[in-house]
Scaffold this active site. Structure first.
Site, PDB file in Angstrom:
ATOM      1  N   ASP A   1       4.650   0.652  12.156  1.00 48.43           N
ATOM      2  CA  ASP A   1       3.426  -0.013  11.707  1.00 48.43           C
ATOM      3  C   ASP A   1       3.329  -1.461  12.160  1.00 48.43           C
ATOM      4  O   ASP A   1       2.311  -2.115  11.921  1.00 48.43           O
ATOM      5  CB  ASP A   1       3.322   0.050  10.177  1.00 48.43           C
TER       6      ASP A   1
ATOM      7  N   LYS B   1       0.824  -1.205   0.000  1.00 47.86           N
ATOM      8  CA  LYS B   1       0.000   0.000   0.000  1.00 47.86           C
ATOM      9  C   LYS B   1       0.857   1.253   0.000  1.00 47.86           C
ATOM     10  O   LYS B   1       0.632   2.186  -0.783  1.00 47.86           O
ATOM     11  CB  LYS B   1      -0.913   0.026   1.235  1.00 47.86           C
ATOM     12  N   ASN B   2       1.866   1.270   0.852  1.00 46.00           N
ATOM     13  CA  ASN B   2       2.657   2.485   1.032  1.00 46.00           C
ATOM     14  C   ASN B   2       3.610   2.763  -0.120  1.00 46.00           C
ATOM     15  O   ASN B   2       4.183   3.852  -0.193  1.00 46.00           O
ATOM     16  CB  ASN B   2       3.421   2.413   2.361  1.00 46.00           C
TER      17      ASN B   2
ATOM     18  N   ARG C   1       1.314  14.311  13.020  1.00 45.48           N
ATOM     19  CA  ARG C   1       2.000  13.934  11.788  1.00 45.48           C
ATOM     20  C   ARG C   1       2.086  15.176  10.911  1.00 45.48           C
ATOM     21  O   ARG C   1       1.337  15.352   9.962  1.00 45.48           O
ATOM     22  CB  ARG C   1       1.246  12.802  11.088  1.00 45.48           C
TER      23      ARG C   1
ATOM     24  N   ARG D   1      -3.856  10.157   5.098  1.00 44.14           N
ATOM     25  CA  ARG D   1      -2.701  11.039   5.056  1.00 44.14           C
ATOM     26  C   ARG D   1      -1.882  10.857   3.772  1.00 44.14           C
ATOM     27  O   ARG D   1      -1.280  11.798   3.265  1.00 44.14           O
ATOM     28  CB  ARG D   1      -1.809  10.778   6.272  1.00 44.14           C
TER      29      ARG D   1
ATOM     30  N   VAL E   1       8.576   6.735  16.884  1.00 46.83           N
ATOM     31  CA  VAL E   1       8.143   7.427  15.669  1.00 46.83           C
ATOM     32  C   VAL E   1       6.884   8.244  15.919  1.00 46.83           C
ATOM     33  O   VAL E   1       6.826   9.440  15.617  1.00 46.83           O
ATOM     34  CB  VAL E   1       7.940   6.420  14.527  1.00 46.83           C
TER      35      VAL E   1
ATOM     36  N   CYS F   1      -5.346   8.049   9.960  1.00 48.80           N
ATOM     37  CA  CYS F   1      -5.443   7.447  11.284  1.00 48.80           C
ATOM     38  C   CYS F   1      -5.084   8.439  12.386  1.00 48.80           C
ATOM     39  O   CYS F   1      -4.228   9.294  12.208  1.00 48.80           O
ATOM     40  CB  CYS F   1      -4.507   6.241  11.380  1.00 48.80           C
TER      41      CYS F   1
ATOM     42  N   ASP G   1       5.434  19.829   7.895  1.00 45.31           N
ATOM     43  CA  ASP G   1       6.450  20.879   7.781  1.00 45.31           C
ATOM     44  C   ASP G   1       7.648  20.454   6.944  1.00 45.31           C
ATOM     45  O   ASP G   1       8.219  21.265   6.206  1.00 45.31           O
ATOM     46  CB  ASP G   1       6.900  21.348   9.178  1.00 45.31           C
ATOM     47  N   LEU G   2       8.048  19.179   7.011  1.00 49.83           N
ATOM     48  CA  LEU G   2       9.197  18.737   6.237  1.00 49.83           C
ATOM     49  C   LEU G   2       8.872  18.617   4.746  1.00 49.83           C
ATOM     50  O   LEU G   2       9.747  18.803   3.893  1.00 49.83           O
ATOM     51  CB  LEU G   2       9.734  17.414   6.773  1.00 49.83           C
TER      52      LEU G   2
ATOM     53  N   ARG H   1      -8.449  -0.297   4.738  1.00 50.25           N
ATOM     54  CA  ARG H   1      -7.526   0.684   4.170  1.00 50.25           C
ATOM     55  C   ARG H   1      -6.168   0.058   3.863  1.00 50.25           C
ATOM     56  O   ARG H   1      -5.454   0.540   2.985  1.00 50.25           O
ATOM     57  CB  ARG H   1      -7.327   1.859   5.132  1.00 50.25           C
TER      58      ARG H   1
END
Length: 422
Positions: free
Chosen positions: A309, A22-23, A122, A93, A331, A117, A125-126, A401
């Site tokens: 995760d 997914k990612n 989260r 996100r 994290v 989620c 800014d980066l 998801r």
């Protein structure tokens, strides 16, 4: 509404094929904004997050055609629209991954601040820092990120964050830089396999990206990118989840379509717990466990460390281990909502700042629980597979998801699990 109903205490046995990542799928789909011509993406998981991003892309003039359940043909038809609206972006996100390619190709982007989620802060800014370094003018306006740049130019970008490198921020910076003028150097880049897959896809399309998988990446901008064929990498989080499923039920399962090299830390920690994992090849392994679980301490870290995760799934497993285990979340320090639901099943867990202290119990008991996020839902299903009696997991839209047909895969392994409407 739907819930998952699970009858526990049944060892899992058999073979399971792991779906595509997914990612990796989400930013790869988004990067098609940059390409000329058609691309064919294989091994794309059939998930609600993927469908949500496809809806966003269709609104941006992208033609999406499913050739099969897991193969998508993608091409750009209209480049006039640059808005990713709140109604879709609020759902996950990962939608922010359209920001970089829109800016890189269309010179303007208006992307709603993302949802997804509830696992803690989260920030974006980066993402903004990386794009500004390339010459973009960015402002926040009515809940949207509005970015403009007549011409992006290569620069040195440092993406170091307080909780480690930003995965999606690295992806957005890469996607914006591939068509920029000159050389971009990204310091403290995310090294996750999913980012590597995006970079490899773009290189197939004609990009010039070096240092893939390292903390420093260099990108020499090119004038154009062309459509290509690409198979998405296997989902290492789904693979890790099924490894825990085999262990927590004291079963014996074989995982296929995996990348063993991407799971090194997960495998090491499971072996410490007492799980037997035998690699059959680089794409297949066998997971079994018959004895008691040993208590261990784990800490989540950016890749190649233990993935955040996988924290919730390990928490479910360690709740049944002998002795005390400590789970440190580095994290997303607030990512502990699942522990309160596990406690309702009999787990003994205390939260102290960014740590959970787990006093292992001999068994869990089924009850009705509520999923707060994607990986929390996975941990509750795992707990239900091991628990005595019936477990009912509410809010299934979270699991859909990130896990493709999870109840079908578990049923094929011998689990008694089904969806019910209420």
């Amino acid at each position: 509404m739907e819930m998952m109903v699970i009858e526990g205490e049944r060892p899992l046995e058999g073979v399971v094929k792991i779906s595509g990542s997914k990612n990796a799928s989400l930013p790869i789909l988004a990067s098609c904004i940059l390409l000329e011509g058609k691309s064919v993406l294989g091994n794309v998981p059939n998930l609600t997050d993927v469908k949500t991003l496809c809806q966003i892309l269709k609104g941006l003039g992208i033609v999406i055609e499913y050739k099969s359940e897991n193969t998508i043909e993608v091409s750009v038809e209209d480049e006039s629209d640059v808005i990713a609206p709140y109604e879709h972006v609020k759902k996950m996100r990962g939608s922010i991954c359209v920001l970089g390619p829109l800016l890189g190709r269309r010179k303007r982007a208006k992307v709603s601040l993302p949802g997804g989620c509830v696992i803690g802060n989260r920030a974006v800014d980066l993402h903004i820092k990386g794009l500004r370094a390339l010459g973009a003018e960015i402002k926040l306006e009515d809940g949207y990120i509005v970015a403009e740049a007549d011409k992006l130019k290569g620069a040195t970008v440092d993406l170091a964050g307080s909780n480690g490198p930003t995965v999606l921020g690295t992806g957005n910076t890469i996607m914006a830089a591939v068509l920029a003028e000159g050389r971009t150097t990204i310091l403290n880049a995310a090294r996750e396999p999913e980012i590597q897959d995006v970079a490899n896809f773009l290189n197939k399309a004609g990009a010039k990206i070096q240092g893939i998988g390292e903390s420093t990446i260099t990108i020499d901008g090119v004038e154009r990118l062309s459509g290509v064929e690409h198979d998405v990498i296997p989902d290492r989080i789904e693979a890790g989840t099924f490894m825990v499923a085999g262990a927590i039920t004291r079963g014996n399962i074989t995982l296929k379509n995996i990348c063993v090299d991407d799971l090194t830390t997960v495998v090491e920690k499971l072996r410490e717990v007492g799980v037997k994992i035998e690699n059959q090849s680089k794409q297949e392994c066998q997971v079994s466990c018959t004895g008691e679980f040993k208590h261990i301490d784990i800490s989540t870290l950016p890749y190649p460390g233990l993935p955040t995760d996988m924290q919730a799934q390990f928490t479910a497993l360690l709740s049944l281990a002998n002795g005390n285990s400590v789970v440190t979340e580095n994290v997303f320090p607030d990512r502990f909502m699942h522990t309160f639901e596990l406690a309702r099943m009999g787990a003994d867990i205390k939260i102290e700042n960014n740590r959970s202290i787990i006093n292992g119990v001999s068994s869990l008991c089924g009850t009705r629980v509520m999923a707060s996020d994607l990986r929390a839902s996975a941990s509750l299903i795992l707990a239900g597979l091991a628990a005595k009696g019936i477990t009912e997991v509410d809010r299934l839209y979270h699991i859909d998801r990130g896990y493709e047909r999870i109840e079908e895969k578990l049923s094929a392994l011998g689990a008694r699990i089904k969806r019910e409407r209420y």
